[in-house]
Design a protein around this motif. Sequence first.
Motif, PDB file in Angstrom:
ATOM      1  N   THR A 354      32.872 -11.921  47.022  1.00 37.67           N
ATOM      2  CA  THR A 354      33.425 -10.702  46.443  1.00 37.67           C
ATOM      3  C   THR A 354      34.649 -10.302  47.266  1.00 37.67           C
ATOM      4  O   THR A 354      34.991 -10.977  48.237  1.00 37.67           O
ATOM      5  CB  THR A 354      32.393  -9.570  46.476  1.00 37.67           C
ATOM      6  N   ARG A 359      27.909 -12.553  48.121  1.00 35.49           N
ATOM      7  CA  ARG A 359      26.711 -12.146  47.395  1.00 35.49           C
ATOM      8  C   ARG A 359      25.817 -13.360  47.192  1.00 35.49           C
ATOM      9  O   ARG A 359      26.230 -14.380  46.641  1.00 35.49           O
ATOM     10  CB  ARG A 359      27.073 -11.537  46.031  1.00 35.49           C
ATOM     11  N   THR A 360      24.585 -13.258  47.688  1.00 38.75           N
ATOM     12  CA  THR A 360      23.588 -14.283  47.415  1.00 38.75           C
ATOM     13  C   THR A 360      22.691 -13.788  46.288  1.00 38.75           C
ATOM     14  O   THR A 360      22.863 -12.677  45.780  1.00 38.75           O
ATOM     15  CB  THR A 360      22.733 -14.585  48.660  1.00 38.75           C
ATOM     16  N   LYS A 363      21.021 -10.507  48.043  1.00 38.52           N
ATOM     17  CA  LYS A 363      21.721  -9.287  48.449  1.00 38.52           C
ATOM     18  C   LYS A 363      23.205  -9.577  48.664  1.00 38.52           C
ATOM     19  O   LYS A 363      23.651 -10.720  48.613  1.00 38.52           O
ATOM     20  CB  LYS A 363      21.109  -8.724  49.737  1.00 38.52           C
ATOM     21  N   HIS A 364      23.921  -8.500  48.940  1.00 42.24           N
ATOM     22  CA  HIS A 364      25.351  -8.609  49.241  1.00 42.24           C
ATOM     23  C   HIS A 364      25.554  -8.385  50.738  1.00 42.24           C
ATOM     24  O   HIS A 364      25.007  -7.457  51.323  1.00 42.24           O
ATOM     25  CB  HIS A 364      26.163  -7.576  48.464  1.00 42.24           C
ATOM     26  N   TYR A 365      26.381  -9.276  51.357  1.00 43.24           N
ATOM     27  CA  TYR A 365      26.677  -9.170  52.784  1.00 43.24           C
ATOM     28  C   TYR A 365      28.137  -8.773  52.960  1.00 43.24           C
ATOM     29  O   TYR A 365      29.037  -9.574  52.667  1.00 43.24           O
ATOM     30  CB  TYR A 365      26.428 -10.509  53.479  1.00 43.24           C
TER      31      TYR A 365
END
Length: 543
Positions: A354, A359-360, A363-365
Amino acid sequence: MEYRDVLIVGAGIAGLRTLYSLRKAGFDAQVLEASDEIGGVWNHNRYPGARCDVESFDYSYSFSKELEQEWVWSERYPTQPEILRYLNHVADRFDLRRDITINARVEAADYNEESATWTLTLHDGRKASSRYLVLCLGQLSAPKMPNYPGQDRFKGETIVSAMWPRREIDFTGKRVGIIGTGSSGMQMTPVIAQIAERVTVFQRTANFSVPAANAPLTEEEDRAVKADYEARREMTRNSPTGLGFQPGKKKTLEVSDEEREEAFEKAYHRLGFGFALTYPDILLDKDANRVASDFLRRKMGERVEDPEVREKLMPVTHGFGTRRPTVDSGYFEAFNRDNVDLADIREHPIEAFTETGIRTSQKHYPLDFVIFATGFDALTGALLKPRIAGRGGVTLKEKWAAGPITNMGLGTAGFPNLLIVGGPGSPTVLSNVMVSTELQVDWMTELLSHLRDAGVREIEVTREAEAAWNRHVAERVNETLYMTAQSFYNGGEVEGKPKVFMPYSGGVRHYRRLLEQCAADDYVGFALRSTPLATQPETQDAD
Protein backbone atom coordinates in the motif's frame (compact mmCIF):
# COMPACT_ATOMS: atom_id res chain seq x y z
CA MET A 1 40.05 -1.96 -26.73
CA GLU A 2 43.15 -4.00 -27.44
CA TYR A 3 43.08 -7.70 -28.27
CA ARG A 4 44.07 -9.81 -25.25
CA ASP A 5 45.04 -13.41 -24.70
CA VAL A 6 42.33 -13.70 -22.07
CA LEU A 7 39.36 -11.57 -21.10
CA ILE A 8 38.04 -12.12 -17.58
CA VAL A 9 34.53 -10.95 -16.72
CA GLY A 10 34.10 -9.92 -13.10
CA ALA A 11 36.47 -8.36 -10.55
CA GLY A 12 35.38 -10.23 -7.46
CA ILE A 13 37.30 -12.90 -5.58
CA ALA A 14 37.52 -15.20 -8.62
CA GLY A 15 38.33 -12.48 -11.16
CA LEU A 16 41.17 -11.01 -9.12
CA ARG A 17 42.68 -14.44 -8.50
CA THR A 18 42.40 -15.36 -12.18
CA LEU A 19 44.08 -12.15 -13.29
CA TYR A 20 46.94 -12.63 -10.83
CA SER A 21 47.56 -16.23 -11.85
CA LEU A 22 47.30 -15.75 -15.60
CA ARG A 23 49.49 -12.67 -15.58
CA LYS A 24 52.12 -14.55 -13.54
CA ALA A 25 51.98 -17.35 -16.13
CA GLY A 26 52.78 -14.84 -18.88
CA PHE A 27 49.34 -14.21 -20.36
CA ASP A 28 48.11 -10.80 -21.46
CA ALA A 29 44.87 -10.71 -19.50
CA GLN A 30 42.27 -8.06 -18.74
CA VAL A 31 39.34 -7.94 -16.35
CA LEU A 32 36.06 -6.28 -17.30
CA GLU A 33 34.01 -5.18 -14.31
CA ALA A 34 30.46 -3.81 -14.56
CA SER A 35 30.67 -1.78 -11.34
CA ASP A 36 32.79 1.27 -10.61
CA GLU A 37 34.59 -0.68 -7.89
CA ILE A 38 36.14 -4.10 -7.53
CA GLY A 39 35.00 -6.66 -4.96
CA GLY A 40 32.07 -8.46 -6.56
CA VAL A 41 29.54 -9.62 -3.99
CA TRP A 42 31.43 -7.78 -1.23
CA ASN A 43 31.14 -4.54 -3.17
CA HIS A 44 27.36 -4.77 -3.53
CA ASN A 45 26.18 -6.42 -0.29
CA ARG A 46 26.79 -3.49 2.08
CA TYR A 47 23.75 -4.00 4.30
CA PRO A 48 24.06 -3.62 8.09
CA GLY A 49 25.54 -6.75 9.63
CA ALA A 50 26.90 -8.16 6.35
CA ARG A 51 29.50 -10.71 7.29
CA CYS A 52 31.13 -13.81 5.86
CA ASP A 53 30.12 -17.18 7.31
CA VAL A 54 33.56 -18.70 6.73
CA GLU A 55 36.38 -17.94 9.17
CA SER A 56 38.71 -15.08 8.20
CA PHE A 57 41.89 -17.14 8.09
CA ASP A 58 40.25 -19.51 5.59
CA TYR A 59 38.40 -16.88 3.58
CA SER A 60 41.62 -15.50 2.16
CA TYR A 61 43.98 -16.13 -0.74
CA SER A 62 46.73 -18.71 -0.36
CA PHE A 63 48.87 -17.79 -3.38
CA SER A 64 51.21 -15.46 -1.47
CA LYS A 65 52.99 -16.37 1.75
CA GLU A 66 53.88 -12.71 2.24
CA LEU A 67 50.23 -11.67 1.97
CA GLU A 68 49.25 -14.33 4.48
CA GLN A 69 51.76 -13.02 6.99
CA GLU A 70 51.18 -9.30 6.58
CA TRP A 71 47.38 -9.11 6.60
CA VAL A 72 45.81 -9.05 10.05
CA TRP A 73 42.14 -9.99 10.39
CA SER A 74 40.29 -8.34 13.25
CA GLU A 75 37.49 -10.87 13.83
CA ARG A 76 36.87 -14.59 13.53
CA TYR A 77 34.19 -13.97 10.89
CA PRO A 78 35.08 -10.95 8.74
CA THR A 79 32.62 -8.16 8.04
CA GLN A 80 31.84 -6.88 4.55
CA PRO A 81 33.91 -3.68 4.97
CA GLU A 82 36.93 -5.69 6.12
CA ILE A 83 36.69 -8.16 3.23
CA LEU A 84 36.36 -5.30 0.76
CA ARG A 85 39.44 -3.63 2.27
CA TYR A 86 41.30 -6.92 1.92
CA LEU A 87 40.37 -7.31 -1.75
CA ASN A 88 41.40 -3.72 -2.47
CA HIS A 89 44.67 -4.33 -0.65
CA VAL A 90 45.30 -7.37 -2.83
CA ALA A 91 44.54 -5.39 -5.98
CA ASP A 92 46.96 -2.65 -4.94
CA ARG A 93 49.70 -4.85 -3.55
CA PHE A 94 49.91 -6.94 -6.73
CA ASP A 95 49.26 -4.05 -9.12
CA LEU A 96 46.14 -5.66 -10.53
CA ARG A 97 44.24 -2.45 -11.28
CA ARG A 98 46.26 -1.65 -14.41
CA ASP A 99 44.56 -4.62 -16.08
CA ILE A 100 41.06 -4.02 -14.68
CA THR A 101 38.56 -1.91 -16.59
CA ILE A 102 35.69 -0.72 -14.40
CA ASN A 103 32.31 0.52 -15.63
CA ALA A 104 32.54 -2.16 -18.32
CA ARG A 105 29.35 -4.20 -18.21
CA VAL A 106 29.36 -7.00 -20.78
CA GLU A 107 26.11 -7.13 -22.74
CA ALA A 108 27.10 -9.81 -25.26
CA ALA A 109 29.86 -12.25 -26.12
CA ASP A 110 30.11 -13.86 -29.56
CA TYR A 111 32.42 -16.67 -30.65
CA ASN A 112 34.06 -16.41 -34.05
CA GLU A 113 34.45 -19.97 -35.32
CA GLU A 114 36.92 -19.09 -38.09
CA SER A 115 39.42 -17.27 -35.88
CA ALA A 116 38.62 -19.16 -32.65
CA THR A 117 38.26 -15.88 -30.74
CA TRP A 118 35.66 -14.14 -28.60
CA THR A 119 34.31 -10.64 -29.17
CA LEU A 120 32.59 -8.90 -26.27
CA THR A 121 30.23 -5.97 -26.58
CA LEU A 122 29.97 -3.62 -23.61
CA HIS A 123 26.96 -1.61 -22.49
CA ASP A 124 28.35 1.57 -24.11
CA GLY A 125 29.12 -0.08 -27.45
CA ARG A 126 32.83 -0.65 -26.88
CA LYS A 127 34.26 -3.94 -28.13
CA ALA A 128 36.89 -6.24 -26.68
CA SER A 129 38.30 -9.45 -28.10
CA SER A 130 40.45 -12.34 -26.95
CA ARG A 131 41.44 -15.94 -27.58
CA TYR A 132 39.95 -17.12 -24.29
CA LEU A 133 37.02 -15.92 -22.21
CA VAL A 134 36.85 -16.66 -18.48
CA LEU A 135 33.60 -15.94 -16.67
CA CYS A 136 34.03 -15.02 -12.99
CA LEU A 137 30.51 -13.78 -12.37
CA GLY A 138 29.84 -15.37 -8.99
CA GLN A 139 27.31 -17.88 -7.73
CA LEU A 140 25.18 -15.50 -5.64
CA SER A 141 25.44 -12.26 -7.59
CA ALA A 142 22.16 -11.98 -9.53
CA PRO A 143 19.54 -10.76 -7.01
CA LYS A 144 15.96 -11.92 -7.39
CA MET A 145 13.94 -8.79 -8.00
CA PRO A 146 10.61 -8.97 -6.16
CA ASN A 147 7.38 -7.97 -7.83
CA TYR A 148 4.51 -7.70 -5.37
CA PRO A 149 1.14 -6.20 -6.30
CA GLY A 150 1.08 -2.46 -5.68
CA GLN A 151 4.81 -2.29 -5.06
CA ASP A 152 5.14 0.97 -6.99
CA ARG A 153 2.48 2.59 -4.80
CA PHE A 154 4.61 2.41 -1.66
CA LYS A 155 5.63 5.92 -0.57
CA GLY A 156 8.48 4.74 1.63
CA GLU A 157 11.88 3.51 0.44
CA THR A 158 12.54 0.00 -0.87
CA ILE A 159 16.06 -1.45 -0.79
CA VAL A 160 17.43 -4.69 -2.22
CA SER A 161 19.98 -6.07 0.24
CA ALA A 162 22.31 -7.23 -2.53
CA MET A 163 22.21 -3.76 -4.15
CA TRP A 164 22.62 -1.72 -0.98
CA PRO A 165 23.03 2.05 -1.49
CA ARG A 166 26.44 3.49 -0.62
CA ARG A 167 24.94 6.47 1.14
CA GLU A 168 24.28 6.27 4.85
CA ILE A 169 20.75 5.15 5.72
CA ASP A 170 19.44 6.16 9.11
CA PHE A 171 16.77 3.83 10.50
CA THR A 172 16.42 5.80 13.73
CA GLY A 173 12.75 6.13 14.62
CA LYS A 174 11.71 4.28 11.45
CA ARG A 175 9.48 1.28 10.85
CA VAL A 176 11.38 -1.30 8.82
CA GLY A 177 10.07 -4.38 7.05
CA ILE A 178 12.56 -7.12 6.13
CA ILE A 179 11.36 -9.70 3.60
CA GLY A 180 13.49 -12.84 3.66
CA THR A 181 15.15 -15.03 6.26
CA GLY A 182 18.26 -16.30 4.51
CA SER A 183 21.75 -15.17 5.51
CA SER A 184 21.15 -11.52 4.61
CA GLY A 185 17.88 -11.23 6.50
CA MET A 186 19.23 -13.06 9.53
CA GLN A 187 22.36 -10.92 9.64
CA MET A 188 20.68 -7.54 9.31
CA THR A 189 17.71 -8.12 11.63
CA PRO A 190 19.49 -7.86 15.02
CA VAL A 191 21.56 -4.90 13.83
CA ILE A 192 18.66 -2.84 12.47
CA ALA A 193 16.52 -3.78 15.49
CA GLN A 194 18.92 -1.85 17.73
CA ILE A 195 18.27 1.33 15.76
CA ALA A 196 14.77 1.27 14.29
CA GLU A 197 11.54 2.08 16.08
CA ARG A 198 10.06 -1.20 14.86
CA VAL A 199 11.23 -4.10 12.71
CA THR A 200 8.87 -6.59 11.09
CA VAL A 201 10.43 -9.74 9.62
CA PHE A 202 8.32 -11.27 6.85
CA GLN A 203 9.13 -14.97 6.92
CA ARG A 204 8.10 -17.43 4.24
CA THR A 205 10.42 -20.27 5.24
CA ALA A 206 11.89 -20.65 8.71
CA ASN A 207 15.57 -21.46 8.46
CA PHE A 208 18.12 -23.44 10.45
CA SER A 209 20.99 -21.49 11.93
CA VAL A 210 24.04 -22.14 14.08
CA PRO A 211 25.62 -19.41 16.25
CA ALA A 212 28.64 -17.78 14.65
CA ALA A 213 30.48 -17.64 17.98
CA ASN A 214 32.18 -14.58 16.53
CA ALA A 215 34.84 -12.76 18.54
CA PRO A 216 37.80 -10.44 18.03
CA LEU A 217 40.97 -12.26 17.04
CA THR A 218 43.83 -11.96 19.48
CA GLU A 219 47.48 -11.46 18.63
CA GLU A 220 48.12 -14.94 20.01
CA GLU A 221 45.58 -16.51 17.65
CA ASP A 222 47.03 -14.58 14.72
CA ARG A 223 50.57 -15.72 15.50
CA ALA A 224 49.51 -19.33 16.03
CA VAL A 225 47.83 -19.59 12.62
CA LYS A 226 50.62 -17.80 10.78
CA ALA A 227 53.26 -19.98 12.39
CA ASP A 228 51.96 -22.96 10.42
CA TYR A 229 49.55 -21.51 7.87
CA GLU A 230 50.37 -24.12 5.25
CA ALA A 231 49.17 -26.92 7.51
CA ARG A 232 45.86 -25.12 7.89
CA ARG A 233 45.65 -24.65 4.11
CA GLU A 234 46.24 -28.35 3.57
CA MET A 235 43.43 -29.18 5.96
CA THR A 236 41.01 -27.03 3.97
CA ARG A 237 42.11 -28.45 0.61
CA ASN A 238 41.70 -31.99 1.88
CA SER A 239 38.36 -31.51 3.60
CA PRO A 240 34.97 -32.16 1.98
CA THR A 241 33.80 -28.56 2.32
CA GLY A 242 37.02 -26.55 2.21
CA LEU A 243 36.41 -25.52 5.83
CA GLY A 244 39.07 -27.77 7.29
CA PHE A 245 36.62 -29.94 9.21
CA GLN A 246 36.65 -33.70 8.79
CA PRO A 247 33.49 -35.65 9.63
CA GLY A 248 33.59 -38.01 12.57
CA LYS A 249 34.12 -41.71 11.90
CA LYS A 250 31.05 -42.99 13.73
CA LYS A 251 27.56 -42.47 12.38
CA THR A 252 24.96 -40.39 14.18
CA LEU A 253 22.95 -43.27 15.59
CA GLU A 254 25.92 -45.50 16.37
CA VAL A 255 26.81 -43.57 19.51
CA SER A 256 24.97 -43.19 22.80
CA ASP A 257 22.55 -40.34 23.36
CA GLU A 258 24.97 -38.83 25.87
CA GLU A 259 27.96 -38.97 23.52
CA ARG A 260 25.96 -37.53 20.65
CA GLU A 261 24.57 -34.71 22.80
CA GLU A 262 28.09 -33.79 23.92
CA ALA A 263 29.39 -33.81 20.33
CA PHE A 264 26.47 -31.72 19.09
CA GLU A 265 26.89 -29.20 21.91
CA LYS A 266 30.59 -28.79 21.15
CA ALA A 267 29.98 -28.34 17.43
CA TYR A 268 27.03 -26.00 17.98
CA HIS A 269 29.03 -23.57 20.06
CA ARG A 270 32.13 -23.47 17.86
CA LEU A 271 32.00 -24.94 14.36
CA GLY A 272 29.40 -22.86 12.52
CA PHE A 273 28.71 -24.66 9.22
CA GLY A 274 31.00 -27.39 10.47
CA PHE A 275 28.10 -28.63 12.59
CA ALA A 276 26.98 -30.57 9.51
CA LEU A 277 30.15 -32.66 9.73
CA THR A 278 29.74 -33.67 13.37
CA TYR A 279 28.82 -37.07 11.97
CA PRO A 280 29.35 -38.28 8.39
CA ASP A 281 25.71 -39.18 7.67
CA ILE A 282 23.85 -36.01 8.72
CA LEU A 283 23.25 -35.00 5.10
CA LEU A 284 22.94 -38.57 3.85
CA ASP A 285 20.51 -40.39 6.14
CA LYS A 286 16.99 -39.24 7.01
CA ASP A 287 17.07 -40.58 10.56
CA ALA A 288 20.46 -39.03 11.26
CA ASN A 289 19.28 -35.73 9.81
CA ARG A 290 16.12 -35.84 11.90
CA VAL A 291 18.16 -36.24 15.10
CA ALA A 292 20.46 -33.35 14.16
CA SER A 293 17.50 -31.20 13.11
CA ASP A 294 15.69 -31.87 16.38
CA PHE A 295 18.77 -30.86 18.35
CA LEU A 296 19.06 -27.59 16.43
CA ARG A 297 15.36 -26.79 16.79
CA ARG A 298 15.70 -27.27 20.53
CA LYS A 299 18.77 -25.03 20.70
CA MET A 300 17.20 -22.33 18.52
CA GLY A 301 14.00 -22.50 20.54
CA GLU A 302 15.89 -21.92 23.77
CA ARG A 303 16.90 -18.53 22.41
CA VAL A 304 13.31 -17.29 21.91
CA GLU A 305 11.11 -16.33 24.86
CA ASP A 306 7.63 -16.07 23.31
CA PRO A 307 6.22 -19.60 22.71
CA GLU A 308 4.10 -18.55 19.73
CA VAL A 309 6.98 -16.77 18.00
CA ARG A 310 9.28 -19.65 18.88
CA GLU A 311 7.01 -22.13 17.13
CA LYS A 312 6.85 -20.04 13.97
CA LEU A 313 10.65 -19.69 13.86
CA MET A 314 11.22 -23.42 13.90
CA PRO A 315 11.97 -24.88 10.42
CA VAL A 316 9.63 -27.79 9.68
CA THR A 317 9.51 -27.84 5.86
CA HIS A 318 13.00 -29.24 5.45
CA GLY A 319 15.84 -30.96 7.28
CA PHE A 320 19.00 -29.24 8.45
CA GLY A 321 21.43 -28.53 5.60
CA THR A 322 19.10 -29.47 2.76
CA ARG A 323 18.62 -25.73 2.25
CA ARG A 324 21.58 -23.48 2.90
CA PRO A 325 21.72 -22.95 6.68
CA THR A 326 23.00 -19.73 8.18
CA VAL A 327 25.53 -18.74 10.80
CA ASP A 328 23.98 -15.97 12.88
CA SER A 329 24.86 -13.47 15.59
CA GLY A 330 21.81 -12.80 17.74
CA TYR A 331 19.06 -13.40 15.19
CA PHE A 332 16.72 -15.40 17.42
CA GLU A 333 17.36 -13.18 20.43
CA ALA A 334 16.21 -10.19 18.36
CA PHE A 335 12.65 -11.50 18.61
CA ASN A 336 12.81 -11.05 22.38
CA ARG A 337 12.88 -7.29 21.84
CA ASP A 338 9.64 -5.35 22.15
CA ASN A 339 10.21 -3.64 18.80
CA VAL A 340 10.59 -6.79 16.65
CA ASP A 341 7.63 -8.62 15.11
CA LEU A 342 7.40 -11.78 13.01
CA ALA A 343 4.95 -11.95 10.11
CA ASP A 344 4.42 -15.52 8.89
CA ILE A 345 3.73 -15.03 5.16
CA ARG A 346 3.44 -18.75 4.51
CA GLU A 347 0.33 -18.78 6.70
CA HIS A 348 -0.73 -15.22 5.85
CA PRO A 349 0.75 -14.28 2.43
CA ILE A 350 1.53 -10.75 1.32
CA GLU A 351 -1.48 -9.53 -0.65
CA ALA A 352 -0.19 -6.14 -1.72
CA PHE A 353 1.92 -3.12 -0.96
CA THR A 354 0.00 0.00 0.00
CA GLU A 355 1.13 3.60 0.06
CA THR A 356 2.04 3.24 3.73
CA GLY A 357 3.16 -0.35 4.12
CA ILE A 358 2.39 -4.02 3.42
CA ARG A 359 -0.94 -5.79 3.69
CA THR A 360 -1.00 -9.52 4.35
CA SER A 361 -4.10 -11.69 4.49
CA GLN A 362 -4.06 -11.11 8.25
CA LYS A 363 -3.29 -7.40 8.80
CA HIS A 364 -1.69 -4.23 7.53
CA TYR A 365 1.88 -3.33 8.57
CA PRO A 366 2.73 0.40 8.39
CA LEU A 367 6.32 0.83 7.19
CA ASP A 368 8.83 3.52 6.27
CA PHE A 369 11.36 1.12 4.70
CA VAL A 370 11.03 -2.27 3.02
CA ILE A 371 14.21 -4.31 2.59
CA PHE A 372 14.15 -7.16 0.08
CA ALA A 373 16.51 -9.82 1.45
CA THR A 374 14.97 -12.22 -1.01
CA GLY A 375 18.04 -14.02 -2.29
CA PHE A 376 19.49 -14.73 -5.69
CA ASP A 377 18.99 -16.49 -8.98
CA ALA A 378 21.83 -18.73 -7.92
CA LEU A 379 24.63 -20.24 -10.00
CA THR A 380 23.15 -19.54 -13.43
CA GLY A 381 21.51 -16.14 -13.03
CA ALA A 382 24.64 -14.05 -13.55
CA LEU A 383 25.93 -16.31 -16.33
CA LEU A 384 22.72 -15.93 -18.33
CA LYS A 385 22.42 -12.15 -17.99
CA PRO A 386 24.69 -11.32 -20.95
CA ARG A 387 23.91 -12.84 -24.33
CA ILE A 388 26.67 -15.40 -24.77
CA ALA A 389 26.62 -17.03 -28.21
CA GLY A 390 28.77 -20.01 -29.16
CA ARG A 391 28.82 -22.19 -32.25
CA GLY A 392 26.15 -21.40 -34.82
CA GLY A 393 24.98 -18.44 -32.74
CA VAL A 394 23.39 -20.72 -30.14
CA THR A 395 23.22 -18.85 -26.84
CA LEU A 396 24.08 -20.20 -23.43
CA LYS A 397 20.51 -19.46 -22.39
CA GLU A 398 19.24 -21.70 -25.19
CA LYS A 399 21.79 -24.41 -24.43
CA TRP A 400 20.80 -24.44 -20.74
CA ALA A 401 17.05 -24.10 -21.23
CA ALA A 402 16.43 -27.41 -19.45
CA GLY A 403 19.13 -26.74 -16.86
CA PRO A 404 22.89 -26.15 -16.88
CA ILE A 405 25.12 -28.86 -18.29
CA THR A 406 28.89 -28.64 -17.94
CA ASN A 407 32.03 -30.70 -17.69
CA MET A 408 33.18 -30.32 -14.07
CA GLY A 409 31.59 -26.86 -13.98
CA LEU A 410 34.42 -25.52 -16.14
CA GLY A 411 32.84 -25.26 -19.57
CA THR A 412 30.07 -26.49 -21.84
CA ALA A 413 30.01 -28.04 -25.31
CA GLY A 414 29.37 -25.66 -28.19
CA PHE A 415 31.22 -22.82 -26.44
CA PRO A 416 34.92 -23.24 -27.28
CA ASN A 417 37.63 -21.30 -25.45
CA LEU A 418 35.11 -20.42 -22.74
CA LEU A 419 35.91 -21.29 -19.13
CA ILE A 420 33.84 -20.71 -16.00
CA VAL A 421 35.06 -20.25 -12.43
CA GLY A 422 32.49 -21.37 -9.86
CA GLY A 423 30.06 -22.62 -12.46
CA PRO A 424 27.22 -25.09 -11.99
CA GLY A 425 28.62 -28.58 -11.70
CA SER A 426 31.45 -27.52 -9.36
CA PRO A 427 31.49 -27.48 -5.52
CA THR A 428 30.86 -23.70 -5.33
CA VAL A 429 28.11 -22.94 -2.80
CA LEU A 430 28.52 -26.27 -0.99
CA SER A 431 32.06 -25.32 -0.03
CA ASN A 432 34.36 -22.55 1.10
CA VAL A 433 34.21 -20.67 -2.17
CA MET A 434 37.72 -19.30 -1.67
CA VAL A 435 39.20 -22.81 -1.66
CA SER A 436 37.10 -23.96 -4.62
CA THR A 437 37.97 -20.82 -6.57
CA GLU A 438 41.70 -21.15 -6.09
CA LEU A 439 41.55 -24.82 -6.99
CA GLN A 440 39.80 -24.08 -10.28
CA VAL A 441 41.91 -21.05 -11.16
CA ASP A 442 45.18 -22.90 -10.61
CA TRP A 443 43.92 -25.77 -12.78
CA MET A 444 42.79 -23.39 -15.54
CA THR A 445 46.13 -21.58 -15.47
CA GLU A 446 47.96 -24.86 -15.98
CA LEU A 447 45.51 -25.78 -18.74
CA LEU A 448 45.98 -22.53 -20.68
CA SER A 449 49.75 -22.75 -20.25
CA HIS A 450 49.64 -26.28 -21.69
CA LEU A 451 47.53 -25.12 -24.64
CA ARG A 452 49.96 -22.29 -25.38
CA ASP A 453 52.99 -24.57 -25.23
CA ALA A 454 51.30 -27.23 -27.38
CA GLY A 455 50.13 -24.77 -30.03
CA VAL A 456 46.45 -25.45 -29.33
CA ARG A 457 44.14 -22.70 -30.58
CA GLU A 458 40.76 -24.13 -29.65
CA ILE A 459 39.57 -26.14 -26.66
CA GLU A 460 36.02 -27.36 -26.27
CA VAL A 461 34.13 -29.58 -23.85
CA THR A 462 32.91 -32.74 -25.57
CA ARG A 463 29.22 -33.59 -25.43
CA GLU A 464 30.06 -37.05 -24.12
CA ALA A 465 32.03 -35.56 -21.22
CA GLU A 466 29.36 -33.09 -20.16
CA ALA A 467 26.67 -35.76 -20.34
CA ALA A 468 28.79 -38.07 -18.19
CA TRP A 469 29.50 -35.29 -15.69
CA ASN A 470 25.83 -34.37 -15.44
CA ARG A 471 25.04 -38.01 -14.67
CA HIS A 472 27.78 -38.06 -12.04
CA VAL A 473 26.47 -34.87 -10.40
CA ALA A 474 22.98 -36.42 -10.27
CA GLU A 475 24.30 -39.71 -8.91
CA ARG A 476 26.22 -37.98 -6.13
CA VAL A 477 23.34 -35.76 -5.08
CA ASN A 478 20.99 -38.76 -5.02
CA GLU A 479 23.23 -40.15 -2.28
CA THR A 480 22.30 -37.12 -0.17
CA LEU A 481 19.16 -35.42 1.16
CA TYR A 482 19.58 -32.22 -0.87
CA MET A 483 16.73 -32.98 -3.23
CA THR A 484 14.24 -33.40 -0.38
CA ALA A 485 13.88 -29.62 -0.13
CA GLN A 486 13.18 -26.73 -2.47
CA SER A 487 16.25 -24.52 -2.46
CA PHE A 488 18.46 -22.37 -4.61
CA TYR A 489 20.68 -25.45 -4.95
CA ASN A 490 18.08 -27.01 -7.24
CA GLY A 491 16.35 -23.98 -8.77
CA GLY A 492 13.42 -24.19 -6.37
CA GLU A 493 13.69 -20.52 -5.36
CA VAL A 494 13.03 -19.03 -8.81
CA GLU A 495 9.71 -19.42 -10.58
CA GLY A 496 10.11 -21.12 -13.96
CA LYS A 497 13.70 -22.17 -13.38
CA PRO A 498 14.53 -25.79 -14.29
CA LYS A 499 14.45 -27.95 -11.17
CA VAL A 500 17.85 -29.60 -11.35
CA PHE A 501 20.57 -29.80 -8.73
CA MET A 502 23.35 -27.45 -9.80
CA PRO A 503 26.41 -27.64 -7.50
CA TYR A 504 28.63 -30.71 -7.16
CA SER A 505 28.03 -32.52 -3.86
CA GLY A 506 31.01 -34.86 -4.08
CA GLY A 507 33.20 -32.56 -2.01
CA VAL A 508 36.22 -30.35 -2.59
CA ARG A 509 38.76 -33.10 -1.91
CA HIS A 510 37.25 -35.52 -4.43
CA TYR A 511 36.70 -32.75 -6.98
CA ARG A 512 40.38 -31.81 -6.76
CA ARG A 513 41.39 -35.40 -7.45
CA LEU A 514 39.13 -35.50 -10.50
CA LEU A 515 40.70 -32.31 -11.85
CA GLU A 516 44.18 -33.74 -11.33
CA GLN A 517 43.19 -36.93 -13.11
CA CYS A 518 41.73 -34.98 -16.02
CA ALA A 519 45.01 -33.12 -16.49
CA ALA A 520 47.06 -36.30 -16.13
CA ASP A 521 44.95 -37.92 -18.86
CA ASP A 522 45.77 -35.14 -21.35
CA TYR A 523 42.63 -33.20 -20.44
CA VAL A 524 40.23 -35.97 -21.29
CA GLY A 525 36.72 -34.63 -21.86
CA PHE A 526 38.05 -31.61 -23.74
CA ALA A 527 38.77 -31.53 -27.48
CA LEU A 528 42.10 -29.77 -28.10
CA ARG A 529 42.63 -28.47 -31.65
CA SER A 530 45.63 -26.82 -33.27
CA THR A 531 43.30 -25.46 -35.97
CA PRO A 532 39.71 -24.35 -35.28
CA LEU A 533 37.01 -26.88 -36.06
CA ALA A 534 35.33 -24.52 -38.51
CA THR A 535 38.45 -24.44 -40.72
CA GLN A 536 38.96 -28.20 -40.84
CA PRO A 537 37.83 -30.43 -43.73
CA GLU A 538 34.37 -31.85 -43.10
CA THR A 539 35.70 -35.39 -43.34
CA GLN A 540 38.27 -34.86 -40.62
CA ASP A 541 37.53 -36.13 -37.12
CA ALA A 542 38.19 -32.97 -35.14
CA ASP A 543 37.91 -34.60 -31.76
